[in-house]
Design an enzyme around this catalytic site. Sequence first.
Site: not given
Ligand code: NG1
Length: 447
Positions: A55, A149, A154-155, A198
């Site tokens: 975050h 998730g 994965s997104s 990501d």
């Molecule tokens: P994930 O864990 O893939 O949901 C999300 C955000 C990152 C980052 C992390 C927390 C997206 C695509 N990914 O990742 O940018 O903020 O949470 O560190 O929004």
Amino acid sequence: MYVVTLSTLDAVYGDVAAQQRERYWRLVQDFQVRYGPGVVRVFRAPGRVNLIGEHTDYNHGFVMPVALDRDTLVAVRPRFDTLVRLANVEPEFEAVEFEIAFQIPPAPRGHWSNYARGVAQRLSQEMDVPLRGMDALVDGSPPWGVPRGSGLSSSSALSVALALALVALNELSIPWQRLARLCQEAEWYTGTRGGIMDQFNALMARQGYALFLDTRPRPDGTYLLEYARLPQGYALVIADTGVRHSNVLGEYNHRVAECRAAVALLRPYFPNITHLRDVQHVPWSTLESLLPEVTTLADLDRKGVPVEDPPPGVGPEDPLYVRARVRHVYTENRRVMQALEALQQGDVDGLGRLMVEAHISAREDYQVSCPELETLVHAALEVEGVAGARLTGAGWGGSIVALAREDAVPQLEAHLRARYREVHGREPQIFVCRSAPAGCEVLWETV
Ligand code: NG1
């Protein structure tokens, strides 16, 4: 474009290389059955596990992800019109068609095709011309796809694989770092306001290395990054709680709002602040005294404190715990810097301690843990040979990552399974991460 033959990937996929070849081959066959015989091109983009730096990216802070051998594939063929025909090997993801334009109408919220729409729209806007379309078949299915998730992104693997395909089929020339930024913005189309970690990692990762990234763009739009070799003799073990979170319009945007509210509250004292990164040099005691424990968007509005661009899905009366959230981001940025140093010096125990501190901060100050993650982190730390463990990704479920001596892995797996079964009555998904290279085109004729 970074192009490899499938045999080059044998070293990435290791002892499952034969199954992976089968997977690519099946995808190409399925494509030809669906869209007809002829040339097919295949692109892959990896998921990621974040070692430390959670975050922080949407606050222009530091992160340290590693790309995984779990990836998303997309098989494609160019079209002469602007139509995208999009299908998925998993039948629950319905096949759709859409026209590429500067403004592409979204599918209903949560529909998987919105990742493709976002990428096609953003790239068209960037190039100032609607891109040429494509026929596409996506494969992110188990067991080799990025679990969805699970905090393993994965997104972004899907977005980046599609972006690589569109870039190649349209013969676009976009610097990698710029492409990462475009992919980040493309994902906002789905409703989240995520950072760049990501997509950047999916495009820039190197096998055997963690990617230290400063997510604050420099004035010329490039980013500072460094590759730090992963410790020899240690494994990254991922255990997935099976608890699923959705970033879209959920708690995630709420955390983004809390950080933006904190920026608004600090602006009278630091006029140039745009992100929390801008106060990283200020002593914590000063920041603490300037931030209330809790506020709301309505409250800030009444006080004439303008919050820039509050993300969708956050209500005016929702409590915003600004002080604790800033404390996490502030201390986490420091930990990422220290973790880079620890990795460079081969100080695995130091890195492990920082991971544990990061987990506590994510739980206490950022409040993104849950009982299932706690069970797994606690269990991992009980095993001899585990240097550190923490939740990875956004939180509220998803996975933990443990840094474990290779010889401790079997015992770690057994202990995690036993404890999780005892407390939650089911099995976690566990896998040892092989670090992988960035996304690329894969030439599959060698199958
Ligand atoms: P994930 O864990 O893939 O949901 C999300 C955000 C990152 C980052 C992390 C927390 C997206 C695509 N990914 O990742 O940018 O903020 O949470 O560190 O929004």
